[in-house]
Design a protein around this motif. Structure first.
Motif, PDB file in Angstrom:
ATOM      1  N   GLU A 266       0.854  -1.191   0.000  1.00  0.00           N
ATOM      2  CA  GLU A 266       0.000   0.000   0.000  1.00  0.00           C
ATOM      3  C   GLU A 266       0.885   1.235   0.000  1.00  0.00           C
ATOM      4  OE1 GLU A 266      -2.380  -0.363   3.527  1.00  0.00           O
ATOM      5  OE2 GLU A 266      -3.863  -1.598   2.490  1.00  0.00           O
ATOM      6  N   HIS A 267       0.413   2.271  -0.684  1.00  0.00           N
ATOM      7  CA  HIS A 267       1.196   3.504  -0.811  1.00  0.00           C
ATOM      8  C   HIS A 267       0.275   4.711  -0.734  1.00  0.00           C
ATOM      9  CE1 HIS A 267       4.461   0.947  -2.357  1.00  0.00           C
ATOM     10  NE2 HIS A 267       3.455   0.272  -2.894  1.00  0.00           N
ATOM     11  N   ASN A 268       0.708   5.719  -0.008  1.00  0.00           N
ATOM     12  CA  ASN A 268      -0.035   6.969   0.067  1.00  0.00           C
ATOM     13  C   ASN A 268       0.935   8.107  -0.225  1.00  0.00           C
ATOM     14  OD1 ASN A 268      -2.619   8.288   0.730  1.00  0.00           O
ATOM     15  ND2 ASN A 268      -1.375   9.302   2.280  1.00  0.00           N
ATOM     16  N   ILE A 269       0.599   8.910  -1.205  1.00  0.00           N
ATOM     17  CA  ILE A 269       1.456  10.027  -1.602  1.00  0.00           C
ATOM     18  C   ILE A 269       0.637  11.303  -1.528  1.00  0.00           C
ATOM     19  CG2 ILE A 269       2.908  10.990  -3.434  1.00  0.00           C
ATOM     20  CD1 ILE A 269       2.908   8.071  -4.636  1.00  0.00           C
ATOM     21  N   GLN A 270       1.092  12.243  -0.714  1.00  0.00           N
ATOM     22  CA  GLN A 270       0.453  13.550  -0.644  1.00  0.00           C
ATOM     23  C   GLN A 270       1.262  14.531  -1.487  1.00  0.00           C
ATOM     24  OE1 GLN A 270       0.363  14.195   3.650  1.00  0.00           O
ATOM     25  NE2 GLN A 270      -1.843  13.839   3.617  1.00  0.00           N
ATOM     26  N   LEU A 271       0.569  15.337  -2.289  1.00  0.00           N
ATOM     27  CA  LEU A 271       1.201  16.295  -3.182  1.00  0.00           C
ATOM     28  C   LEU A 271       0.817  17.715  -2.786  1.00  0.00           C
ATOM     29  CD1 LEU A 271       0.285  13.597  -4.891  1.00  0.00           C
ATOM     30  CD2 LEU A 271       1.249  14.873  -6.765  1.00  0.00           C
ATOM     31  N   LYS A 272       1.796  18.602  -2.792  1.00  0.00           N
ATOM     32  CA  LYS A 272       1.543  20.010  -2.490  1.00  0.00           C
ATOM     33  C   LYS A 272       0.869  20.663  -3.695  1.00  0.00           C
ATOM     34  CE  LYS A 272       5.776  20.427   0.174  1.00  0.00           C
ATOM     35  NZ  LYS A 272       7.137  20.952   0.182  1.00  0.00           N
ATOM     36  N   PRO A 273      -0.287  21.271  -3.472  1.00  0.00           N
ATOM     37  CA  PRO A 273      -0.894  21.997  -4.593  1.00  0.00           C
ATOM     38  C   PRO A 273      -0.089  23.268  -4.872  1.00  0.00           C
ATOM     39  CG  PRO A 273      -2.215  22.265  -2.612  1.00  0.00           C
ATOM     40  CD  PRO A 273      -1.113  21.305  -2.274  1.00  0.00           C
ATOM     41  N   GLU A 274       0.088  23.569  -6.141  1.00  0.00           N
ATOM     42  CA  GLU A 274       0.798  24.789  -6.526  1.00  0.00           C
ATOM     43  C   GLU A 274      -0.156  25.959  -6.722  1.00  0.00           C
ATOM     44  OE1 GLU A 274       3.248  23.949  -9.920  1.00  0.00           O
ATOM     45  OE2 GLU A 274       4.595  22.664  -8.757  1.00  0.00           O
ATOM     46  N   HIS A 275      -1.432  25.649  -6.948  1.00  0.00           N
ATOM     47  CA  HIS A 275      -2.417  26.702  -7.209  1.00  0.00           C
ATOM     48  C   HIS A 275      -3.690  26.443  -6.416  1.00  0.00           C
ATOM     49  CE1 HIS A 275       0.081  28.448 -10.310  1.00  0.00           C
ATOM     50  NE2 HIS A 275       0.292  27.216 -10.761  1.00  0.00           N
ATOM     51  N   ILE A 276      -3.562  26.475  -5.106  1.00  0.00           N
ATOM     52  CA  ILE A 276      -4.712  26.235  -4.231  1.00  0.00           C
ATOM     53  C   ILE A 276      -5.811  27.269  -4.474  1.00  0.00           C
ATOM     54  CG2 ILE A 276      -3.903  27.559  -2.228  1.00  0.00           C
ATOM     55  CD1 ILE A 276      -5.574  24.087  -2.087  1.00  0.00           C
TER      56      ILE A 276
ATOM     57  N   ALA B  89      -8.477  19.916   7.277  1.00  0.00           N
ATOM     58  CA  ALA B  89      -8.491  19.194   8.549  1.00  0.00           C
ATOM     59  C   ALA B  89      -7.363  18.170   8.652  1.00  0.00           C
ATOM     60  CB  ALA B  89      -9.841  18.490   8.720  1.00  0.00           C
ATOM     61  N   ARG B  90      -6.569  18.057   7.604  1.00  0.00           N
ATOM     62  CA  ARG B  90      -5.544  17.016   7.571  1.00  0.00           C
ATOM     63  C   ARG B  90      -4.140  17.601   7.621  1.00  0.00           C
ATOM     64  NH1 ARG B  90      -6.736  13.602   2.609  1.00  0.00           N
ATOM     65  NH2 ARG B  90      -5.139  12.304   3.501  1.00  0.00           N
ATOM     66  N   ASP B  91      -3.200  16.771   8.011  1.00  0.00           N
ATOM     67  CA  ASP B  91      -1.783  17.163   8.085  1.00  0.00           C
ATOM     68  C   ASP B  91      -1.134  16.931   6.720  1.00  0.00           C
ATOM     69  OD1 ASP B  91       0.863  17.674   8.717  1.00  0.00           O
ATOM     70  OD2 ASP B  91       1.131  15.862   9.908  1.00  0.00           O
ATOM     71  N   TRP B  92      -0.608  17.982   6.125  1.00  0.00           N
ATOM     72  CA  TRP B  92       0.040  17.906   4.815  1.00  0.00           C
ATOM     73  C   TRP B  92       1.540  18.186   4.920  1.00  0.00           C
ATOM     74  CZ3 TRP B  92      -2.704  15.951   0.877  1.00  0.00           C
ATOM     75  CH2 TRP B  92      -4.093  15.907   1.039  1.00  0.00           C
ATOM     76  N   SER B  93       2.102  18.071   6.112  1.00  0.00           N
ATOM     77  CA  SER B  93       3.514  18.406   6.306  1.00  0.00           C
ATOM     78  C   SER B  93       4.457  17.456   5.563  1.00  0.00           C
ATOM     79  CB  SER B  93       3.865  18.431   7.798  1.00  0.00           C
ATOM     80  OG  SER B  93       3.664  17.154   8.379  1.00  0.00           O
ATOM     81  N   MET B  94       3.987  16.252   5.208  1.00  0.00           N
ATOM     82  CA  MET B  94       4.827  15.292   4.487  1.00  0.00           C
ATOM     83  C   MET B  94       4.592  15.338   2.970  1.00  0.00           C
ATOM     84  SD  MET B  94       6.564  14.024   6.938  1.00  0.00           S
ATOM     85  CE  MET B  94       7.384  12.655   6.162  1.00  0.00           C
ATOM     86  N   ALA B  95       3.774  16.284   2.529  1.00  0.00           N
ATOM     87  CA  ALA B  95       3.467  16.386   1.100  1.00  0.00           C
ATOM     88  C   ALA B  95       4.720  16.750   0.310  1.00  0.00           C
ATOM     89  CB  ALA B  95       2.377  17.426   0.867  1.00  0.00           C
ATOM     90  N   VAL B  96       4.810  16.182  -0.884  1.00  0.00           N
ATOM     91  CA  VAL B  96       5.949  16.420  -1.775  1.00  0.00           C
ATOM     92  C   VAL B  96       5.471  17.262  -2.961  1.00  0.00           C
ATOM     93  CG1 VAL B  96       7.126  14.296  -1.075  1.00  0.00           C
ATOM     94  CG2 VAL B  96       5.560  14.246  -3.031  1.00  0.00           C
ATOM     95  N   SER B  97       6.412  17.708  -3.767  1.00  0.00           N
ATOM     96  CA  SER B  97       6.059  18.504  -4.947  1.00  0.00           C
ATOM     97  C   SER B  97       5.219  17.664  -5.907  1.00  0.00           C
ATOM     98  CB  SER B  97       7.323  18.990  -5.658  1.00  0.00           C
ATOM     99  OG  SER B  97       7.969  17.903  -6.297  1.00  0.00           O
ATOM    100  N   GLN B  98       4.515  18.342  -6.777  1.00  0.00           N
ATOM    101  CA  GLN B  98       3.711  17.657  -7.779  1.00  0.00           C
ATOM    102  C   GLN B  98       4.571  16.689  -8.601  1.00  0.00           C
ATOM    103  OE1 GLN B  98       0.192  18.014  -8.814  1.00  0.00           O
ATOM    104  NE2 GLN B  98       0.043  18.752  -6.717  1.00  0.00           N
ATOM    105  N   LYS B  99       5.686  17.159  -9.120  1.00  0.00           N
ATOM    106  CA  LYS B  99       6.542  16.311  -9.965  1.00  0.00           C
ATOM    107  C   LYS B  99       7.064  15.106  -9.188  1.00  0.00           C
ATOM    108  CE  LYS B  99      10.459  16.171 -13.082  1.00  0.00           C
ATOM    109  NZ  LYS B  99       9.921  15.836 -14.368  1.00  0.00           N
ATOM    110  N   GLU B 100       7.508  15.314  -7.946  1.00  0.00           N
ATOM    111  CA  GLU B 100       8.033  14.205  -7.146  1.00  0.00           C
ATOM    112  C   GLU B 100       6.939  13.183  -6.841  1.00  0.00           C
ATOM    113  OE1 GLU B 100      10.193  13.296  -2.860  1.00  0.00           O
ATOM    114  OE2 GLU B 100      10.160  15.361  -3.596  1.00  0.00           O
ATOM    115  N   GLY B 101       5.771  13.654  -6.442  1.00  0.00           N
ATOM    116  CA  GLY B 101       4.670  12.741  -6.130  1.00  0.00           C
ATOM    117  C   GLY B 101       4.207  11.959  -7.341  1.00  0.00           C
ATOM    118  N   LEU B 102       4.093  12.626  -8.475  1.00  0.00           N
ATOM    119  CA  LEU B 102       3.692  11.944  -9.701  1.00  0.00           C
ATOM    120  C   LEU B 102       4.745  10.928 -10.129  1.00  0.00           C
ATOM    121  CD1 LEU B 102       2.258  15.053 -11.568  1.00  0.00           C
ATOM    122  CD2 LEU B 102       0.921  13.108 -10.692  1.00  0.00           C
ATOM    123  N   SER B 103       6.016  11.283  -9.989  1.00  0.00           N
ATOM    124  CA  SER B 103       7.103  10.359 -10.334  1.00  0.00           C
ATOM    125  C   SER B 103       7.088   9.127  -9.433  1.00  0.00           C
ATOM    126  CB  SER B 103       8.460  11.065 -10.243  1.00  0.00           C
ATOM    127  OG  SER B 103       8.542  12.100 -11.197  1.00  0.00           O
TER     128      SER B 103
END
Length: 185
Positions: free
Chosen positions: A48-58, A73-87
């Motif tokens: 199982e894998h969960n990847i959080q991505l930082k939005p660039e244009h919220i 309501a959620r913790d996004w401190s572990m979110a990665v860049s869009q390119k990194e998360g997609l990769s």
């Protein structure tokens, strides 16, 4: 196709338009199809894998989408860049068959986001993609207790607990669990 790894996937986005909105979370459940000693086929969980991505244009986000996926309501401190998360997601699903509740919608977002950030999803996966709602419709069409084929309705019908609906990994798990029960019928 039966020998391929299955990638049960769910995305959470900032809205419904893949050309305007962004993916903020990718949940992936990898599974293998196996046959037991009696010739019965089953799905076995691999990872199982969960990847959080930082939005660039919220600022482009649909407020209703952010409410549904509990963005604030959620913790996004572990979110990665869009390119990194997609990769990361591309590497995880490489060579697999995608399975999703709304495979066309999730695929549209992966393709659009991938093109924007230089991540090629088209060559990453098997060309077949499986839609859970379509499978359930085909298998349960005459079931008088099933009127809709949404993930929520399917989890209720197949008695699958989805304690954290509208988070990517929880919905990917629910898709996997419903598919297992659907195939066991």
């Amino acid at each position: 196709m039966k020998n391929h790894t299955l990638a049960f996937i769910d995305l959470e986005m900032t809205g419904l338009d893949p050309l305007k909105h962004e993916i903020i979370e990718i949940g992936i459940v990898l599974a293998k199809q196996e046959e037991d000693a009696h010739g019965k086929h089953t799905l076995t969980l691999l990872s199982e894998h969960n990847i959080q991505l930082k939005p660039e244009h919220i600022e482009n986000a649909d407020p209703k989408a952010l409410e549904v996926n509990k963005f604030y309501a959620r913790d996004w401190s572990m979110a990665v860049s869009q390119k990194e998360g997609l990769s990361q997601a591309r590497a995880i699903i490489d060579g697999s068959v995608l399975v999703a509740q709304n495979v066309a919608g999730d695929w549209a977002f992966l393709i659009a986001s991938g093109q924007k950030y230089g991540v090629d999803f088209d060559k990453a996966t098997h060309y077949h993609r499986l839609d859970l709602a379509s499978m359930a419709f085909g298998k349960c069409y005459h079931d008088p207790d099933l009127f809709k084929f949404s993930l929520r309705e399917l989890t209720v019908h197949f008695v699958v607990i989805n304690q954290n609906a509208h988070t990517a990994l929880a919905d990917a798990r629910a898709t996997f669990d419903v598919c297992k029960k659907l195939l066991a019928q």
